[in-house]
Design an enzyme around this catalytic site. Structure first.
Site, PDB file in Angstrom:
ATOM      1  N   ASP A   1      -8.622 -19.784  24.681  1.00 22.80           N
ATOM      2  CA  ASP A   1     -10.081 -19.844  25.053  1.00 22.80           C
ATOM      3  C   ASP A   1     -10.365 -20.575  26.330  1.00 22.80           C
ATOM      4  O   ASP A   1      -9.702 -21.204  26.882  1.00 22.80           O
ATOM      5  CB  ASP A   1     -10.656 -20.698  23.848  1.00 22.80           C
ATOM      6  CG  ASP A   1     -12.143 -20.747  23.769  1.00 22.80           C
ATOM      7  OD1 ASP A   1     -12.881 -19.989  24.468  1.00 22.80           O
ATOM      8  OD2 ASP A   1     -12.813 -21.634  23.323  1.00 22.80           O
ATOM      9  N   GLY A   2     -11.417 -20.163  26.925  1.00 21.18           N
ATOM     10  CA  GLY A   2     -11.993 -20.529  28.267  1.00 21.18           C
ATOM     11  C   GLY A   2     -11.987 -19.712  29.437  1.00 21.18           C
ATOM     12  O   GLY A   2     -12.155 -20.317  30.513  1.00 21.18           O
TER      13      GLY A   2
ATOM     14  N   HIS B   1     -10.866 -12.746  31.653  1.00 15.08           N
ATOM     15  CA  HIS B   1     -10.037 -12.336  30.885  1.00 15.08           C
ATOM     16  C   HIS B   1      -8.648 -11.372  31.531  1.00 15.08           C
ATOM     17  O   HIS B   1      -7.598 -11.690  30.987  1.00 15.08           O
ATOM     18  CB  HIS B   1     -10.715 -11.252  30.005  1.00 15.08           C
ATOM     19  CG  HIS B   1     -11.865 -11.848  29.299  1.00 15.08           C
ATOM     20  ND1 HIS B   1     -11.499 -12.823  28.387  1.00 15.08           N
ATOM     21  CD2 HIS B   1     -13.152 -11.403  29.202  1.00 15.08           C
ATOM     22  CE1 HIS B   1     -12.854 -13.356  27.863  1.00 15.08           C
ATOM     23  NE2 HIS B   1     -13.688 -12.323  28.174  1.00 15.08           N
TER      24      HIS B   1
ATOM     25  N   THR C   1     -13.242 -11.009  15.188  1.00 16.34           N
ATOM     26  CA  THR C   1     -14.136  -9.808  14.696  1.00 16.34           C
ATOM     27  C   THR C   1     -15.426 -10.353  15.279  1.00 16.34           C
ATOM     28  O   THR C   1     -16.645  -9.623  15.489  1.00 16.34           O
ATOM     29  CB  THR C   1     -14.378 -10.047  13.061  1.00 16.34           C
ATOM     30  OG1 THR C   1     -14.227 -11.302  12.651  1.00 16.34           O
ATOM     31  CG2 THR C   1     -13.370  -9.277  12.495  1.00 16.34           C
ATOM     32  N   GLU C   2     -15.591 -11.569  15.767  1.00 24.55           N
ATOM     33  CA  GLU C   2     -17.070 -12.214  16.105  1.00 24.55           C
ATOM     34  C   GLU C   2     -16.962 -11.600  17.681  1.00 24.55           C
ATOM     35  O   GLU C   2     -18.249 -11.388  18.195  1.00 24.55           O
ATOM     36  CB  GLU C   2     -17.115 -13.599  16.205  1.00 24.55           C
ATOM     37  CG  GLU C   2     -17.459 -14.190  14.586  1.00 24.55           C
ATOM     38  CD  GLU C   2     -16.049 -13.912  13.675  1.00 24.55           C
ATOM     39  OE1 GLU C   2     -15.078 -14.249  14.239  1.00 24.55           O
ATOM     40  OE2 GLU C   2     -16.427 -13.881  12.496  1.00 24.55           O
TER      41      GLU C   2
ATOM     42  N   LEU D   1      12.018 -12.809  19.707  1.00 22.18           N
ATOM     43  CA  LEU D   1      10.534 -13.517  19.490  1.00 22.18           C
ATOM     44  C   LEU D   1       9.857 -12.391  18.700  1.00 22.18           C
ATOM     45  O   LEU D   1       9.648 -11.353  19.249  1.00 22.18           O
ATOM     46  CB  LEU D   1       9.885 -13.926  20.913  1.00 22.18           C
ATOM     47  CG  LEU D   1       8.519 -14.454  20.659  1.00 22.18           C
ATOM     48  CD1 LEU D   1       8.369 -15.704  20.077  1.00 22.18           C
ATOM     49  CD2 LEU D   1       7.950 -14.342  21.916  1.00 22.18           C
TER      50      LEU D   1
ATOM     51  N   ARG E   1      -5.191 -24.756  20.668  1.00 19.25           N
ATOM     52  CA  ARG E   1      -6.079 -24.100  21.159  1.00 19.25           C
ATOM     53  C   ARG E   1      -6.532 -24.685  22.613  1.00 19.25           C
ATOM     54  O   ARG E   1      -6.730 -25.919  22.781  1.00 19.25           O
ATOM     55  CB  ARG E   1      -7.559 -24.505  20.146  1.00 19.25           C
ATOM     56  CG  ARG E   1      -8.902 -23.844  20.648  1.00 19.25           C
ATOM     57  CD  ARG E   1     -10.044 -24.027  19.932  1.00 19.25           C
ATOM     58  NE  ARG E   1     -11.038 -23.179  20.362  1.00 19.25           N
ATOM     59  CZ  ARG E   1     -11.948 -22.311  19.536  1.00 19.25           C
ATOM     60  NH1 ARG E   1     -11.769 -22.323  18.104  1.00 19.25           N
ATOM     61  NH2 ARG E   1     -12.824 -21.833  20.252  1.00 19.25           N
TER      62      ARG E   1
ATOM     63  N   SER F   1     -12.240 -21.357  14.327  1.00 18.59           N
ATOM     64  CA  SER F   1     -12.768 -19.880  14.516  1.00 18.59           C
ATOM     65  C   SER F   1     -12.264 -18.813  13.618  1.00 18.59           C
ATOM     66  O   SER F   1     -11.810 -17.847  14.404  1.00 18.59           O
ATOM     67  CB  SER F   1     -12.775 -19.706  16.123  1.00 18.59           C
ATOM     68  OG  SER F   1     -13.408 -20.452  16.826  1.00 18.59           O
TER      69      SER F   1
HETATM   70  C1  FPP Z   1     -11.990 -16.568  24.630  1.00 21.52           C
HETATM   71  O1  FPP Z   1     -12.569 -17.041  25.860  1.00 21.52           O
HETATM   72  C2  FPP Z   1     -10.891 -15.483  25.022  1.00 21.52           C
HETATM   73  C3  FPP Z   1     -11.567 -14.149  24.577  1.00 21.52           C
HETATM   74  C4  FPP Z   1     -12.685 -13.751  23.699  1.00 21.52           C
HETATM   75  C5  FPP Z   1     -10.369 -13.082  25.153  1.00 21.52           C
HETATM   76  C6  FPP Z   1      -8.981 -13.554  25.134  1.00 21.52           C
HETATM   77  C7  FPP Z   1      -8.000 -12.304  25.937  1.00 21.52           C
HETATM   78  C8  FPP Z   1      -7.071 -12.689  26.610  1.00 21.52           C
HETATM   79  C9  FPP Z   1      -6.708 -14.016  27.053  1.00 21.52           C
HETATM   80  C10 FPP Z   1      -6.560 -11.615  27.147  1.00 21.52           C
HETATM   81  C11 FPP Z   1      -5.559 -11.139  26.307  1.00 21.52           C
HETATM   82  C12 FPP Z   1      -4.634  -9.787  27.101  1.00 21.52           C
HETATM   83  C13 FPP Z   1      -3.643  -9.263  26.380  1.00 21.52           C
HETATM   84  C14 FPP Z   1      -3.067  -8.129  27.117  1.00 21.52           C
HETATM   85  C15 FPP Z   1      -3.187  -9.684  24.959  1.00 21.52           C
HETATM   86  P1  FPP Z   1     -14.111 -17.260  26.068  1.00 21.52           P
HETATM   87  O2  FPP Z   1     -14.336 -15.669  26.989  1.00 21.52           O
HETATM   88  O3  FPP Z   1     -14.809 -17.378  24.938  1.00 21.52           O
HETATM   89  O4  FPP Z   1     -14.109 -18.293  27.225  1.00 21.52           O
HETATM   90  P2  FPP Z   1     -15.540 -19.068  27.241  1.00 21.52           P
HETATM   91  O5  FPP Z   1     -15.366 -20.040  26.023  1.00 21.52           O
HETATM   92  O6  FPP Z   1     -15.287 -20.120  28.549  1.00 21.52           O
HETATM   93  O7  FPP Z   1     -16.774 -18.501  27.492  1.00 21.52           O
END
Ligand code: FPP
Length: 235
Positions: free
Chosen positions: A20-21, A37, A66-67, A130, A183, A191
């Site tokens: 997250d973040g 991302h 899903t959200e 792994l 997390r 979540s």
């Molecule tokens: C939540 O942060 C993160 C996500 C919704 C996407 C997580 C995806 C990746 C880390 C990329 C993974 C890539 C591969 C190839 C597997 P947020 O967008 O909710 O952040 P915020 O809380 O700061 O808004």
């Protein structure tokens, strides 16, 4: 003793990671969320290498819930593009002896992406290193409903329903229960992640944003896990 790591048998058998973040990481730099991302995807790949280095057995990354699917189309498409690009690079996972799995309601994804997921699972299924799973369009409640539907449609009446047999109908069938969930990003909630599998997991919440999460943060979480007194309800 800051870099002490526990013996192999005290390591978590299955770590779940809520990444997250990314949005906040991008915002702090005046960048669009999708670049957060993209950076997050780089950190994800590095984290897989760190898990291999630390000789962990099993890790599951929460990459798309899903959200999350209800976010603006532009952001959802950017995430799908990242998953798709990653799937073009599966040879690397084979070279690292990683077994890949995808957990979730995958019919959400375009057919070409789904085919790549299927091929990646197949191509890595005999790897013994792994076990790396990606939770994609995943929700813990919907996983449980899907498992019940699957059980009712196929084996109703022929299966003695126990916690163990039920586990075989979940996306995580064959994987050990998750014993540590990390997390990032400062929020303190689960979540809808691995609701069944995390019944006795230890949780570690860190303020570090996913894009800043490095090997030393992973090691610190494992150290903290090994110092916790896990009683599983006993005294
Ligand atoms: C939540 O942060 C993160 C996500 C919704 C996407 C997580 C995806 C990746 C880390 C990329 C993974 C890539 C591969 C190839 C597997 P947020 O967008 O909710 O952040 P915020 O809380 O700061 O808004």
């Amino acid at each position: 003793m800051d870099n002490f790591l526990p013996e192999a048998d005290a390591l978590p058998k299955h770590i779940g990671i809520i990444m997250d973040g990314n949005g906040r990481w991008a915002k702090k730099r005046g960048l669009p969320r999708k670049l957060g991302h993209r950076e997050g995807a780089k950190v994800f790949k590095k984290c897989v290498d760190d898990c291999i280095d630390l000789q962990l057995q099993c890790v599951t990354f929460y990459a798309f819930s899903t959200e999350n699917a209800k976010r603006p189309q532009d952001e959802v498409s950017a995430l799908i593009k990242l998953f798709d690009e990653y799937l073009d690079d599966i040879r690397k996972m084979n070279d690292k002896n990683v077994r890949l799995r995808f957990l979730g309601e995958l019919s959400f994804f375009p057919e070409k992406t789904r085919m790549k997921m299927f091929d990646a699972e197949n191509a890595t299924k005999n790897n013994t290193g792994l076990q790396c799973s990606l939770a994609l369009n995943y929700g813990g409640r919907s996983e449980i409903i899907h498992a019940v539907q699957n059980l009712m449609a196929n084996d109703c009446g022929s299966v003695q329903l126990t916690e163990e047999t039920f586990g075989k109908y979940l996306y995580t069938s064959g994987l050990p229960d998750v014993d540590l969930i990390i997390r990032t990003g400062g929020e303190k909630r689960i979540s809808n992640f691995l609701l069944w599998q995390a019944a006795y997991a230890e949780y570690i919440f860190t303020d570090v944003l996913w894009c800043d999460f490095g090997k030393s943060d992973l090691e610190a979480a494992i150290r903290e896990f090994s110092e916790r007194n896990r009683r599983f309800g006993k005294i």
